[in-house]
Design an enzyme around this catalytic site. Sequence first.
Site, short mmCIF file in Angstrom:
data_model
loop_
_atom_site.label_atom_id
_atom_site.label_comp_id
_atom_site.label_asym_id
_atom_site.label_seq_id
_atom_site.Cartn_x
_atom_site.Cartn_y
_atom_site.Cartn_z
N HIS A 106 0.83 -1.20 0.00
CA HIS A 106 0.00 0.00 0.00
C HIS A 106 0.87 1.26 0.00
O HIS A 106 0.67 2.19 -0.78
CB HIS A 106 -0.91 -0.05 1.24
CG HIS A 106 -1.88 1.08 1.33
ND1 HIS A 106 -2.63 1.33 2.45
CD2 HIS A 106 -2.21 2.05 0.44
CE1 HIS A 106 -3.40 2.38 2.24
NE2 HIS A 106 -3.15 2.85 1.03
N GLU A 109 2.45 1.63 -3.31
CA GLU A 109 1.49 2.17 -4.29
C GLU A 109 1.48 3.70 -4.23
O GLU A 109 1.44 4.38 -5.26
CB GLU A 109 0.09 1.61 -3.98
CG GLU A 109 -1.04 2.24 -4.79
CD GLU A 109 -2.26 2.55 -3.94
OE1 GLU A 109 -2.76 1.67 -3.22
OE2 GLU A 109 -2.71 3.71 -3.98
N HIS A 110 1.55 4.24 -3.02
CA HIS A 110 1.59 5.70 -2.89
C HIS A 110 2.92 6.27 -3.38
O HIS A 110 2.95 7.27 -4.09
CB HIS A 110 1.39 6.11 -1.42
CG HIS A 110 -0.03 6.05 -0.95
ND1 HIS A 110 -0.71 7.16 -0.51
CD2 HIS A 110 -0.90 5.02 -0.84
CE1 HIS A 110 -1.93 6.82 -0.15
NE2 HIS A 110 -2.08 5.52 -0.33
N GLU A 182 4.44 9.67 2.69
CA GLU A 182 3.32 8.79 2.36
C GLU A 182 3.16 7.63 3.33
O GLU A 182 2.07 7.18 3.58
CB GLU A 182 3.49 8.24 0.94
CG GLU A 182 3.47 9.31 -0.14
CD GLU A 182 2.13 10.04 -0.23
OE1 GLU A 182 1.09 9.36 -0.12
OE2 GLU A 182 2.14 11.27 -0.40
N GLU A 207 -4.48 7.14 6.94
CA GLU A 207 -5.52 6.54 6.11
C GLU A 207 -6.02 5.25 6.76
O GLU A 207 -7.22 5.00 6.86
CB GLU A 207 -4.96 6.25 4.71
CG GLU A 207 -5.98 5.66 3.76
CD GLU A 207 -5.36 5.21 2.43
OE1 GLU A 207 -4.28 5.70 2.07
OE2 GLU A 207 -5.97 4.37 1.77
ZN LIG Z 1 -3.94 4.67 0.21
#
Ligand SMILES: [Zn+2]
Length: 1039
Positions: A106, A109-110, A182, A207
């Site tokens: 994850h 991905e950022h 991130e 998040e």
């Molecule tokens: Zn995310």
Amino acid sequence: MAAAVRRAAGMRPLLSVRSGRSMSCCSWRWRSSSAQERARQYTVGKKIHGFTVNQVTPVPDLFLTAVKLNHDNTGAQHLHVARDDPNNLFSVQFRTTPLNSTGVPHILEHVVLCGSEKYQCRDPFFKMLTRSLATFMNAFTANDYTMYPFSTQNSKDFQNLLSVYLDAVFFPCLRELDFWQEGWRLEHEIPDDPGSPLIFKGVVFNEMKGVFANNENLYAQHLQNKLLPEHTYSVISGGDPLHIPKLTWEELKNFHATHYHPSNARFFTYGDLPLEQHLQQIQDEALCKFRKIEPGTSVPKQSRWSEPRECHVNCGPDSMAPDPAKQTIYSVSFLLGDITDNFEAFTLNLLSSLLVSGPNSPFYKALIDAQIGTDFAPVVGYDGSTREACFTIGLQGIAEQDIKVVKEIIAKVIDEVIENGFEQERIEALLHKIEIQLKHQTTNFGLALASYIAANWNHDGDPVEMLQISENMARFKQSLEDNPHFLQDKVKHYFKENPHQLSLSMSPDESYLKNQAQLEKEKLQEKVNSLSMEEKKEIYKKGLELIAAQSRPQDASSLPALKVSDIQQTFPLTPVEMTYIDEVPVQYCSQPTNGVVYFKAFTNLNTLPEDLKPYVPLFCNVITRMGCGNLDYRKQDQQIELKTGGMSASPKILQDNDNLDMYEQGVLFTSHCLERNLPDMMHLWTDIFNNPHFDDEEHLRVLVMMAAQELSNGIPESGHLYAAVRAGKTLTAAGRLQEMFNGISQVQHMKRIAEKPELLTVLRKLPRIKMHLLSNENMRCAVNATSQAIPEVSTEVEKFIRNIPGFGKKKKDKKLIRTNITEKPLNPEDAGSEVSGGSQATKKIVFSSFKACQMKTHFQLPFPVNYVSECVRTVPYMNPDFPSLLVLARLLTSKFLHREIREKGGAYGGGAMLSHNGLFTFYSYRDPNSIDTMSVFRRSVDWAKAGKFTQEDIDEAKLSVFSTVDAPVAPSNRGLDRFLLGISDEMKQKHREQLFAVDHDRLVGAANKYLTTGHSTWGAAILGPENESIARDPTWVQR
Ligand SMILES: [Zn+2]
């Protein structure tokens, strides 16, 4: 598209889906030399730019031809779906199968989207949002793959975005600073104050805290981890906030090297652009630089249990729960077969629908109607997002002591189904549903396909076989014919005789949130204690470095961009025809709907007494689900499933285009069906309007509980919308009504109803609402269908209008009931001309001289993050300043708010938007800050007023506005703006020209004129945890 489409349970997008950018698209084009025909020319074995074609398959039902290829040197797989749809899509997905919960896929991905070799600037992904006319851009981390899709209608834009995406995933910079921003970092609470405490920060860190603040997500995560406890499904691919701080930058880089390799990649392209060009670009810009590796990312099968297992977990209490004493979730899950067995997956998916969908399904009858809980458990039915599929059945909103009862009912239903099977009519209804879903066109078909095949393909299944839905349907029918016990045998095999089953319960614990916070504090303390003085100094230094990097002006000139001149000066018109059945206007819009008829009706609420208004959303929710004519609610549901693609009602508040003190209030009825079923569908509407059933209190209670539960569960996902609606409540009359219908007030109202021991008083209100609403007196209708079908449709619509209440009363004889109602011509072309008695159709509009005032509300909710919103009353759609404010909202978002709220503040999202309601809205999403974010809003206004932006910034903001304005509209919805809001193509063209004309002066002017602080036209709302500074501030209302 098909009943089988289901989103992967743990899929997380990079952008919040509601971040203010429209995500729709797709239209239908019939051309002589079609993309499909071209694709059919390929032969197996043909070499194209380093790839070899290995399969070409036409799928006539979906109007597409699929071409499968392999990349010779790396083994990368490519699937091209040729279809005459200009909304082209690209996606690349990698199998990412982590073995810990640090959230490495994850965070990766950022971070890959934060800059790459060719596109060095920070954050090219977000910068491309304003340099492109993309109809969709995002990135997703699912349980076991990571996917990067985009779509656009412009071929140059496609090449630009492809170049940025390829460089991002294969050659990212993966800078340490981006990892901190991130992922996670230790930083001083106030970064430039070394005296302030060290805390955890980071976008993904926050998040994921937000994700697990939602008990539905928490439950789904536990369920997967415990049902599949062996390999990658036993960990949290998105990241557990308590484990995220274990991840190192080195580990992140290693994960990229082993997983983001062409040998582990699957490319997907869709649309009408030529395949050769895509392949050449993919080869030249990425694949030619790689050699084949063995990625070793496959997921082994879960070893099967010999005994069922049971498990219990805790969560935080839900203050909005319909019944605080009933907050337990309980379900039983069964591990099924491999998802790459396409026909078996198709069958189990259908079987799941038969078991749990709608009031005629056995589990609905036994569990929902029994009123033990509020609704099905958050995970229910078939889930094919993991290598082996699962099926889950259970309830939420139950008392802990009822677990045993639920368990017994589930076992009993399984036995009964094995004994009795399913009614033939329900199977037919289900097959009809698939048929209509295949024909119903959505605006994002490419994306729907990409998501539909992703999980199966990820485990080396055959994606093309999945698209052959008709073949699967035929085989399914044949299997039933050959063996009438086909489905019963499946139930026996997968449920009755399957020892790999998990009973999972989750109930709230008062100290849960405190414990979680304590655990986080301990992790933090542990980290901080282990730091040397040197390291602490380093952290302080790095914090300042990060701020400096975030604040430094970025040179984005290396990034490709469309220009304002690439935007079309005009747009395709949508001709409509208006006819009248006596005084009821009916708008016809002939469209290539593929044999589907779309019928809509709008009726207004002007005569409805005020005390009934809060019940309108409930009325809409139940009006097509309580039974009608001689059908009880079960038979009605069966009929709707058999004959239509859905029938529903929803409250609408339609802001006037010229005056913010005027709006239309009413209900929109929506439905669609196959042409052959139109008489049946209109008959159903006639029965609903004439004779809806309001006599079953028990069934009403079931619907009320489900609605209340759904509203309560939706707050963590849509908190910023609730905050925005609340902030607008005191600014316009329409805003006040909006809050009543769609705001927190409605959530609380439904909670109160759900808590009532009897619902008879509520039930009695429904026929009173019906009297005012279900009549043709203040009705208008809209039909979208093929031109050949329209004559027959008009006969049916006329029959409907003549057969429902209200017809025949002369409008002239009736006085307007309330003085604050005024009339306007319905046809936008007639605006300006005099309204003369009866010769022109009019709409009745509420006119209220509303006095806007400031109100700031804090809803204290048990979330670890905030949702902050401020609204400003500005101008209606037709005001010449409206386009400037639209551009200004994008400008503020991309050039100021995104940086301050997301990058620096660590929130998942933030920005500004202007909707048709004339309220300029600032918002943040899953935000660790609250009051600070409001000061960011103010600073953004100062920034705009100072005019510190360039022509390039303005052009980018315009592109971004146009990507929404020109987003394709599905045939079902064309002409809807005109029907509902009275916006004609002419008005759109004028608006378009004004958008082009927006310049620096107008933007600064608009900021000064409307967004200057201290005015009574600002409202604010925050949803979030206890907040000391708000509590101390008397200007805030605490709720
Ligand atoms: Zn995310």
